[in-house]
Design an enzyme around this catalytic site. Structure first.
Site, PDB file in Angstrom:
ATOM      1  N   GLU A   1       3.864  33.322  14.329  1.00 28.07           N
ATOM      2  CA  GLU A   1       4.019  34.513  14.992  1.00 28.07           C
ATOM      3  C   GLU A   1       3.793  34.062  16.486  1.00 28.07           C
ATOM      4  O   GLU A   1       2.717  33.784  16.750  1.00 28.07           O
ATOM      5  CB  GLU A   1       3.124  35.672  14.521  1.00 28.07           C
TER       6      GLU A   1
ATOM      7  N   GLY B   1      10.924  45.177  11.385  1.00 28.31           N
ATOM      8  CA  GLY B   1      10.421  43.907  11.465  1.00 28.31           C
ATOM      9  C   GLY B   1      10.954  42.901  10.539  1.00 28.31           C
ATOM     10  O   GLY B   1      10.611  41.712  10.526  1.00 28.31           O
TER      11      GLY B   1
ATOM     12  N   SER C   1      16.784  43.650  10.604  1.00 32.68           N
ATOM     13  CA  SER C   1      18.079  44.388  10.270  1.00 32.68           C
ATOM     14  C   SER C   1      19.137  44.221  11.191  1.00 32.68           C
ATOM     15  O   SER C   1      20.398  44.020  10.940  1.00 32.68           O
ATOM     16  CB  SER C   1      17.852  45.728   9.829  1.00 32.68           C
TER      17      SER C   1
ATOM     18  N   ASP D   1       9.928  39.458  27.041  1.00 35.83           N
ATOM     19  CA  ASP D   1       9.725  38.938  28.445  1.00 35.83           C
ATOM     20  C   ASP D   1       8.404  38.892  28.874  1.00 35.83           C
ATOM     21  O   ASP D   1       7.850  37.794  29.545  1.00 35.83           O
ATOM     22  CB  ASP D   1      10.672  40.021  29.282  1.00 35.83           C
TER      23      ASP D   1
END
Length: 406
Positions: free
Chosen positions: A50, A143, A146, A190
């Site tokens: 992750e 999450g 999709s 970002d």
């Protein structure tokens, strides 16, 4: 996957598949004719790894059985006509040379247009319009990608409808790039990239490397020529656990506040402090867990399931404590899943909401689902209403594909 391999095209007896049959009927009802072909793109779940891909490290995603499925007919009208089997998502049409994607309103059709526009620009231009009916089984905003699945499905549709040919890798690269049209790289991403760049620069200067431009943590490891264990030791030696103020970052790099502003992204200009130690420790330890996860999968020792579960549990703790991308609801759900029989459970889909992925022995699956339903979903009316859609088991699914009726 071979570099030149294209997405598979398969023949299908639509009358014998309930979902395809219903989609075909919906398409005929909308457009007055049967579809020429069908396209599918799966959702995906990140098993482990992750917030490390944009630091230059590998992750371990898995395609789901849940997917986006679309029925399509090419047209000569130069118009994209979109409809959805879910009435929540309204019909939409647009001229192919007048596509506008509003990044302030991420409506479902804009994700489709991202995929179309990416292929359109690659072949400069594509000429034909399409009639399309979309059906999805991936829970929205969970999450499980999709929106990315819809972008990929649209890209594949545009290639096939215009008689073009692209390999799987080419398609994947184009679809990954064209998600920027809707601002997928903005917001929290970002911010994360900017934080990671700062850590790379502070660590690089401390180790005597070139640091004047944003540096991914993976690039820093490569520059030092050391393993992940050594990078974790470097984090402990160079960085301190207390947050770095802007002044301390500037002092560490020997730059002014103005020069720091030139380094930071637009949405981090006013961030007062940076948790460099925690974020760097997460990235290097998570990258190490991915390597170990793959090793266990390759070697399949007798206790493989327990080892993989432990790695998933460690990943969640790091996401919660080091990267701080969890939330109370996710932490509660992970705890419920572990108490209900999962050997490993962690947040996935970047966090800050979304979902958890749990590894459950097959012989405990029914009991696991029943316990999670009872403890987590039935205790809350809002959750209970979405339980059927949001709680499910899945095996690894197939990749994107095209189907034609026999």
């Amino acid at each position: 996957m071979e570099d030149g391999a294209t997405p598979p095209q398969q023949l299908l007896q639509v009358s014998e598949n309930e979902r395809f049959r219903k989609l075909k009927d919906a398409f005929i009802s909308k457009y007055g004719m049967p579809p020429a072909f069908y396209a599918r793109a799966p959702g995906r779940v990140n098993l482990i790894g992750e917030h490390i891909d944009y630091s230059g490290y590998a992750v371990l995603p898995m395609a789901l059985e849940q997917d986006i499925l679309a029925a399509v007919t090419p047209t000569q009208t130069s118009i994209i006509q979109l409809a959805n089997t879910n009435p929540v998502y309204l019909d939409y049409s647009v001229q192919i040379n007048k596509i506008h994607i509003d990044t302030t309103k991420p409506l479902w059709q804009y994700y489709f247009l991202c995929g179309f526009k990416g292929i359109q620009e690659h072949f400069n231009p594509v000429s034909g319009g399409i009639n399309c009916m979309v059906d999805g089984t991936i829970p929205a905003s969970s999450g499980l990608s999709s929106s990315s699945a819809l972008v990929c499905c649209a890209g594949l549709i545009t290639v096939i409808a215009n008689g073009k040919v692209l390999s799987k890798i080419e398609l994947a690269e184009i679809c990954a790039r064209c998600e920027r049209y809707i601002g997928t790289e903005g917001g929290g991403m970002d911010q994360s990239i900017s934080f990671l760049a700062e850590k790379g620069m502070v660590l690089a200067k401390a180790k005597g490397l070139e640091w004047q431009k944003p540096l991914r943590l993976g690039d820093l490891q490569q520059g030092l020529g050391v393993d992940l264990e050594m990078m974790l030791s470097t984090v402990e030696q160079v960085l301190h656990p207390e947050p770095y103020s802007r002044e301390e970052v500037c002092q560490s790099l020997g730059i002014s506040q103005k020069e720091l502003c030139n380094i930071l992204s637009q949405n981090t200009q006013d961030v007062p402090s940076f948790k460099l130690y925690q974020r760097a420790k997460h990235v290097y330890s998570e990258a190490q867990r991915v390597v170990e996860f793959k090793r266990v999968c390759d070697e399949t020792p007798a206790n493989a399931l327990q080892l993989l579960g432990d790695l998933m549990n460690q990943s969640h703790l790091s996401c919660r404590d080091m990267y701080e991308c969890s939330c109370p609801e996710l932490d509660q759900l992970v705890d419920v899943c572990l108490r209900s029989g999962a050997v490993g459970s962690r947040l996935t889909g970047a966090g800050w909401g979304g979902c958890t992925v749990s590894m459950v022995p097959t012989n405990k699956l029914d009991s696991f689902l029943a316990k999670v339903q009872e403890i987590y979903y039935k205790a809350d009316g809002q959750r209970a209403a979405k339980q059927t859609q949001n709680l499910f088991a899945t095996q690894p699914g197939g990749g994107a594909a095209v189907y034609r009726e026999v």
